[in-house]
Design an enzyme around this catalytic site. Structure first.
Site, PDB file in Angstrom:
ATOM      1  N   SER A 102       0.821  -1.211   0.000  1.00  0.00           N
ATOM      2  CA  SER A 102       0.000   0.000   0.000  1.00  0.00           C
ATOM      3  C   SER A 102       0.853   1.258   0.000  1.00  0.00           C
ATOM      4  O   SER A 102       1.900   1.316   0.636  1.00  0.00           O
ATOM      5  CB  SER A 102      -0.901   0.007   1.240  1.00  0.00           C
ATOM      6  OG  SER A 102      -1.516   1.270   1.400  1.00  0.00           O
ATOM      7  N   GLN A 122       0.840  -0.238  -4.801  1.00  0.00           N
ATOM      8  CA  GLN A 122      -0.422   0.495  -4.978  1.00  0.00           C
ATOM      9  C   GLN A 122      -0.178   1.981  -4.799  1.00  0.00           C
ATOM     10  O   GLN A 122       0.399   2.419  -3.808  1.00  0.00           O
ATOM     11  CB  GLN A 122      -1.460   0.009  -3.957  1.00  0.00           C
ATOM     12  CG  GLN A 122      -2.781   0.780  -4.016  1.00  0.00           C
ATOM     13  CD  GLN A 122      -2.865   1.897  -3.007  1.00  0.00           C
ATOM     14  OE1 GLN A 122      -2.351   1.749  -1.893  1.00  0.00           O
ATOM     15  NE2 GLN A 122      -3.493   3.010  -3.377  1.00  0.00           N
ATOM     16  N   TYR A 124      -1.802   5.946  -4.725  1.00  0.00           N
ATOM     17  CA  TYR A 124      -2.816   7.006  -4.776  1.00  0.00           C
ATOM     18  C   TYR A 124      -2.133   8.168  -5.475  1.00  0.00           C
ATOM     19  O   TYR A 124      -1.312   8.859  -4.859  1.00  0.00           O
ATOM     20  CB  TYR A 124      -3.222   7.442  -3.368  1.00  0.00           C
ATOM     21  CG  TYR A 124      -4.157   6.515  -2.620  1.00  0.00           C
ATOM     22  CD1 TYR A 124      -5.459   6.313  -3.065  1.00  0.00           C
ATOM     23  CD2 TYR A 124      -3.756   5.866  -1.462  1.00  0.00           C
ATOM     24  CE1 TYR A 124      -6.335   5.480  -2.373  1.00  0.00           C
ATOM     25  CE2 TYR A 124      -4.628   5.034  -0.763  1.00  0.00           C
ATOM     26  CZ  TYR A 124      -5.903   4.856  -1.223  1.00  0.00           C
ATOM     27  OH  TYR A 124      -6.769   4.037  -0.537  1.00  0.00           O
ATOM     28  N   THR A 150      -5.179   3.217  -7.611  1.00  0.00           N
ATOM     29  CA  THR A 150      -6.509   3.209  -6.987  1.00  0.00           C
ATOM     30  C   THR A 150      -7.302   4.416  -7.451  1.00  0.00           C
ATOM     31  O   THR A 150      -6.864   5.557  -7.290  1.00  0.00           O
ATOM     32  CB  THR A 150      -6.368   3.182  -5.453  1.00  0.00           C
ATOM     33  OG1 THR A 150      -5.634   2.010  -5.098  1.00  0.00           O
ATOM     34  CG2 THR A 150      -7.718   3.153  -4.770  1.00  0.00           C
ATOM     35  N   LYS A 214      -7.407  -0.039 -10.171  1.00  0.00           N
ATOM     36  CA  LYS A 214      -8.123  -0.641  -9.034  1.00  0.00           C
ATOM     37  C   LYS A 214      -9.300   0.209  -8.594  1.00  0.00           C
ATOM     38  O   LYS A 214      -9.123   1.395  -8.290  1.00  0.00           O
ATOM     39  CB  LYS A 214      -7.170  -0.802  -7.846  1.00  0.00           C
ATOM     40  CG  LYS A 214      -7.838  -1.283  -6.562  1.00  0.00           C
ATOM     41  CD  LYS A 214      -6.831  -1.511  -5.450  1.00  0.00           C
ATOM     42  CE  LYS A 214      -7.437  -2.195  -4.248  1.00  0.00           C
ATOM     43  NZ  LYS A 214      -8.152  -1.309  -3.345  1.00  0.00           N
ATOM     44  N   HIS A 238     -13.324  -1.171  -2.814  1.00  0.00           N
ATOM     45  CA  HIS A 238     -12.456  -0.806  -1.691  1.00  0.00           C
ATOM     46  C   HIS A 238     -12.930  -1.494  -0.406  1.00  0.00           C
ATOM     47  O   HIS A 238     -12.848  -0.939   0.685  1.00  0.00           O
ATOM     48  CB  HIS A 238     -12.472   0.724  -1.517  1.00  0.00           C
ATOM     49  CG  HIS A 238     -11.182   1.328  -1.046  1.00  0.00           C
ATOM     50  ND1 HIS A 238     -10.359   2.053  -1.855  1.00  0.00           N
ATOM     51  CD2 HIS A 238     -10.572   1.326   0.165  1.00  0.00           C
ATOM     52  CE1 HIS A 238      -9.315   2.484  -1.158  1.00  0.00           C
ATOM     53  NE2 HIS A 238      -9.416   2.029   0.078  1.00  0.00           N
TER      54      HIS A 238
HETATM   55  C1  LIG Z   1      -7.902  -1.708   6.627  1.00  0.00           C
HETATM   56  C2  LIG Z   1      -7.940  -1.543   5.138  1.00  0.00           C
HETATM   57  C3  LIG Z   1      -7.042  -0.668   4.534  1.00  0.00           C
HETATM   58  C4  LIG Z   1      -7.054  -0.523   3.158  1.00  0.00           C
HETATM   59  N1  LIG Z   1      -6.110   0.287   2.585  1.00  0.00           N
HETATM   60  C5  LIG Z   1      -6.063   0.392   1.247  1.00  0.00           C
HETATM   61  C6  LIG Z   1      -5.056   1.158   0.628  1.00  0.00           C
HETATM   62  O1  LIG Z   1      -4.181   1.718   1.290  1.00  0.00           O
HETATM   63  N2  LIG Z   1      -5.078   1.269  -0.718  1.00  0.00           N
HETATM   64  C7  LIG Z   1      -6.038   0.653  -1.484  1.00  0.00           C
HETATM   65  O2  LIG Z   1      -6.020   0.784  -2.700  1.00  0.00           O
HETATM   66  N3  LIG Z   1      -6.989  -0.114  -0.930  1.00  0.00           N
HETATM   67  C8  LIG Z   1      -7.025  -0.257   0.420  1.00  0.00           C
HETATM   68  N4  LIG Z   1      -7.973  -1.053   0.982  1.00  0.00           N
HETATM   69  C9  LIG Z   1      -8.902  -1.823   0.128  1.00  0.00           C
HETATM   70  C10 LIG Z   1      -8.333  -3.209  -0.213  1.00  0.00           C
HETATM   71  O3  LIG Z   1      -7.270  -3.109  -1.131  1.00  0.00           O
HETATM   72  C11 LIG Z   1      -9.386  -4.138  -0.857  1.00  0.00           C
HETATM   73  O4  LIG Z   1     -10.012  -3.478  -1.916  1.00  0.00           O
HETATM   74  C12 LIG Z   1     -10.451  -4.642   0.128  1.00  0.00           C
HETATM   75  O5  LIG Z   1      -9.930  -4.799   1.426  1.00  0.00           O
HETATM   76  C13 LIG Z   1     -10.990  -5.974  -0.358  1.00  0.00           C
HETATM   77  O6  LIG Z   1     -12.011  -6.412   0.429  1.00  0.00           O
HETATM   78  P1  LIG Z   1     -11.853  -7.524   1.600  1.00  0.00           P
HETATM   79  O7  LIG Z   1     -11.252  -6.829   2.754  1.00  0.00           O
HETATM   80  O8  LIG Z   1     -13.289  -7.919   1.826  1.00  0.00           O
HETATM   81  O9  LIG Z   1     -11.018  -8.670   1.061  1.00  0.00           O
HETATM   82  C14 LIG Z   1      -7.997  -1.232   2.366  1.00  0.00           C
HETATM   83  C15 LIG Z   1      -8.886  -2.095   2.981  1.00  0.00           C
HETATM   84  C16 LIG Z   1      -8.865  -2.268   4.352  1.00  0.00           C
HETATM   85  C17 LIG Z   1      -9.826  -3.248   4.980  1.00  0.00           C
HETATM   86  C1  LIG Z   2      -4.811   7.204   4.328  1.00  0.00           C
HETATM   87  C2  LIG Z   2      -4.816   5.736   4.185  1.00  0.00           C
HETATM   88  C3  LIG Z   2      -5.830   5.239   3.220  1.00  0.00           C
HETATM   89  C4  LIG Z   2      -6.104   3.808   3.508  1.00  0.00           C
HETATM   90  C5  LIG Z   2      -7.261   3.258   2.781  1.00  0.00           C
HETATM   91  O1  LIG Z   2      -7.296   3.207   1.608  1.00  0.00           O
HETATM   92  C6  LIG Z   2      -8.358   2.740   3.546  1.00  0.00           C
HETATM   93  O2  LIG Z   2      -8.354   2.906   4.775  1.00  0.00           O
HETATM   94  O3  LIG Z   2      -9.263   2.175   2.955  1.00  0.00           O
END
Ligand SMILES: Cc1cc2nc3c(=O)[nH]c(=O)nc-3n(C[C@H](O)[C@H](O)[C@H](O)COP(=O)(O)O)c2cc1C
Ligand SMILES: CCCCC(=O)C(=O)O
Length: 342
Positions: A102, A122, A124, A150, A214, A238
């Site tokens: 991330s 990944q 942003y 993303t 994404k 997400h």
């Molecule tokens: C705690 C948490 C943090 C996340 N942080 C990011 C991130 O930094 N960047 C991003 O593109 N997606 C982020 N996501 C989304 C995940 O990449 C993904 O799309 C999602 O968790 C998939 O669903 P699942 O948790 O049901 O497997 C985050 C998801 C969670 C739960």
């Molecule tokens: C500033 C961090 C972003 C993390 C993220 O993508 C999420 O929490 O879903």
């Protein structure tokens, strides 16, 4: 299947951090819908197919994975375990798959690369193009093999649990390591509401890495993504953390697969919790899936070992599901194996 591990993770985590990891946006309709949509699917297995031992290996952008299963990018792993992203990377490497690092990681990508397993990065995209290009170069130099951009976050989703808990900042000592600039200052991450397709074109000029888009759900966006030369699309909401009310990913998948028409791989994340979920996504046309929260539960419960356990469990469960559905390889799965929704 993963509920016991989730309970162990919950017991170990600060309640506010559990809420950050587990929670979604708004009333968490989409968060629930992702899992429920898989639970509503029913499979129509084939018999007497003499599959023999299954072969789950899957190649993406020249990297061979032990199964069509990757680790989704998630933020702040050092909130889950002191070894943070390094433990996640070790677990993913031991399980033979890719970790998507991330942009909001709490360990620098250069250190994560020391685990030795394949990484994607990944991004942003930040309004500061020079800074964005520098982050991409960092990821390239660290050996990342794809850039996951993303695009579902022009603004940050409204996370009620975090508001209730007053969870706004990382604890002292933890920072988003990829937001450091040349001077060592750590920038605030910007969710850029001005992000448009021209920035994807710009990124293609900045990097030779394959670009994975994404966070799209609409088939028209999938088509545009292909027209803009991306190497794969990742159907994602997400994990229900951005637009609450957005469609469940597995419900959005068939139209995206149809629009893309095989020109690039279609990946999916959101709500994958067992082998049958992976099987259904593959049967409906996904080339591979990613898991987010289950990996965080493994990490919080048992560090690198816990991450490996989760990934091994899902891979073995997919292997069993393939056998029971009469398929030898992921590529043998076809849409007719998904019978109905109940
Ligand atoms: C705690 C948490 C943090 C996340 N942080 C990011 C991130 O930094 N960047 C991003 O593109 N997606 C982020 N996501 C989304 C995940 O990449 C993904 O799309 C999602 O968790 C998939 O669903 P699942 O948790 O049901 O497997 C985050 C998801 C969670 C739960
Ligand atoms: C500033 C961090 C972003 C993390 C993220 O993508 C999420 O929490 O879903």
């Amino acid at each position: 299947m993963l509920t016991e591990l989730a309970a162990r993770a919950r017991a170990r985590l600060d309640p506010a951090h559990w809420d950050f990891f587990a929670g979604g946006a708004g009333d968490e309709r989409t968060l629930r819908a992702n899992e429920e949509a898989f639970q509503r699917l029913r499979l129509l297995p084939r018999v007497l197919r003499a599959t023999g031992p299954r072969d789950l290996r899957t190649t993406l952008f020249g990297t061979e994975l032990s199964a069509p299963l990757l680790v989704a990018p998630t933020a702040f792993h050092r909130l889950a375990h002191p070894d943070g992203e390094l433990a996640t990377a070790r677990g993913a490497a031991a399980a033979g798959t890719v970790l998507v690092v991330s942009m909001a990681a709490t360990t620098p990508v250069e250190d994560i690369a020391a685990a030795g397993g394949p990484l994607w990065f990944q991004l942003y995209p930040q309004p500061d193009l020079e800074f964005t290009a520098a982050v991409v170069r960092r990821a390239e130099r660290a050996g990342c093999r794809a850039l996951v951009v993303t695009v579902d976050s022009p603004v940050f989703g409204r996370r009620e649990r975090d508001r209730r808990n007053g969870f706004t900042d990382l604890p002292a000592g933890l920072v988003c390591e990829h937001l450091r600039d040349g001077t060592g200052r750590v920038r605030d991450i910007v969710m850029d509401a001005d992000l448009g397709w021209e920035r994807i074109d710009w990124l293609r000029g900045v990097t030779g890495l394959p670009i994975v888009l994404k966070g799209l759900l609409h088939p028209a966006d999938a088509l545009l993504a292909v027209e803009h030369g991306v190497s794969a699309v990742l159907v994602s909401n997400h994990g229900g953390r951005q637009l609450d009310g957005a469609v469940a990913t597995v419900d959005a998948l068939p139209a995206v697969v149809k629009a893309v028409g095989g020109q690039v791989p279609v990946l999916l994340d959101g709500g994958i919790r067992c082998g049958a979920d992976i099987l259904a996504a593959l049967a409906l046309g996904a080339g591979a899936v990613l898991v987010g929260r289950p990996v965080l539960w493994g990490l919080a419960a048992a560090g690198a070992d816990g991450v490996r356990q989760v990934l091994d469990l899902l891979r073995e469960d997919l292997d069993r599901a393939l056998a029971l559905a009469g398929a030898r390889r992921p590529a043998d799965l076809t849409g007719d194996l998904v019978a109905a929704r109940c």
